[in-house]
Write a protein that holds these residues in place. Structure first.
Motif, short mmCIF file in Angstrom:
data_model
loop_
_atom_site.label_atom_id
_atom_site.label_comp_id
_atom_site.label_asym_id
_atom_site.label_seq_id
_atom_site.Cartn_x
_atom_site.Cartn_y
_atom_site.Cartn_z
N THR A 60 0.83 -1.21 0.00
CA THR A 60 0.00 0.00 0.00
C THR A 60 0.86 1.26 0.00
N ALA A 61 2.16 1.08 0.24
CA ALA A 61 3.13 2.17 0.18
C ALA A 61 4.42 1.58 -0.39
N ILE A 62 5.07 2.35 -1.25
CA ILE A 62 6.30 1.87 -1.87
C ILE A 62 7.37 2.94 -1.76
N ARG A 63 8.51 2.53 -1.22
CA ARG A 63 9.68 3.41 -1.11
C ARG A 63 10.67 2.98 -2.19
N LEU A 64 11.01 3.91 -3.07
CA LEU A 64 11.98 3.65 -4.13
C LEU A 64 13.34 4.14 -3.66
N VAL A 65 14.31 3.24 -3.65
CA VAL A 65 15.65 3.57 -3.16
C VAL A 65 16.64 3.44 -4.33
N PRO A 66 17.09 4.57 -4.90
CA PRO A 66 18.04 4.52 -6.01
C PRO A 66 19.45 4.20 -5.51
N LEU A 67 19.97 3.06 -5.94
CA LEU A 67 21.30 2.63 -5.52
C LEU A 67 22.36 3.16 -6.50
N PHE A 68 22.41 4.48 -6.58
CA PHE A 68 23.38 5.17 -7.44
C PHE A 68 24.35 5.93 -6.54
N LEU A 69 25.63 5.98 -6.94
CA LEU A 69 26.60 6.74 -6.16
C LEU A 69 26.56 8.22 -6.49
N GLY A 70 26.19 8.56 -7.71
CA GLY A 70 26.15 9.97 -8.10
C GLY A 70 24.86 10.32 -8.79
N MET A 71 24.63 11.62 -8.93
CA MET A 71 23.42 12.14 -9.54
C MET A 71 23.62 12.24 -11.05
N GLY A 72 23.49 11.09 -11.72
CA GLY A 72 23.63 11.05 -13.17
C GLY A 72 22.30 11.28 -13.86
N LYS A 73 22.29 11.07 -15.17
CA LYS A 73 21.11 11.33 -15.98
C LYS A 73 19.91 10.50 -15.54
N HIS A 74 20.14 9.22 -15.21
CA HIS A 74 19.01 8.39 -14.78
C HIS A 74 18.34 8.98 -13.54
#
Length: 128
Positions: free
Chosen positions: A70-84
């Motif tokens: 009912t709730a979803i936390r998206l955790v981006p496993l990126f080291l830097g703030m790239g285009k994606h």
């Protein structure tokens, strides 16, 4: 009666990584997922990839919603703030929110911006 029917929030967590054609590349991402699952056994945990691997983000979120999240936390496993992280991900998150307006979808900061990870990487770098 399901947790959702009782009104209890069911937390979903998506660990989002870049992706690679090399199957071994996924091993550390899946290891993080296993650790998250062991620490939060009531949460529904999935891995997703921006490209070159499956499942993609919409597919992983759909699976969690189908499983009762009912709730979803998206955790981006990126080291830097790239285009994606800067361009692609916000568009995908908005599309997910439009597709499932009843689901609370939140986006965490990229892990590379978390002070704990920066500190851990520094400790690893100076390890003798």
């Amino acid at each position: 009666m399901t947790a959702q029917a009782r009104g209890r929030q069911v937390q979903g967590i998506v660990l989002l990584a870049h992706g690679s054609r090399d199957e071994r590349w996924r091993e550390p991402i899946e290891a993080v997922a296993a650790r998250v699952t062991s620490r939060t056994p009531d949460a529904l945990v999935a891995c997703a990839y921006m490209e070159l691997a499956a499942p993609d983000l919409p597919t992983a979120v759909a699976a969690l919603v189908t499983a009762g999240a009912t709730a979803i936390r998206l955790v981006p496993l990126f080291l830097g703030m790239g285009k994606h992280a800067r361009e692609d991900l916000p568009l995908q998150v908005e599309a997910l929110r439009q597709r499932w307006p009843a689901i609370d979808i939140s986006l965490a900061r990229i892990v590379g911006e978390e002070p704990e990870l920066v500190d851990l990487l520094a400790k690893i770098a100076i390890k003798s």
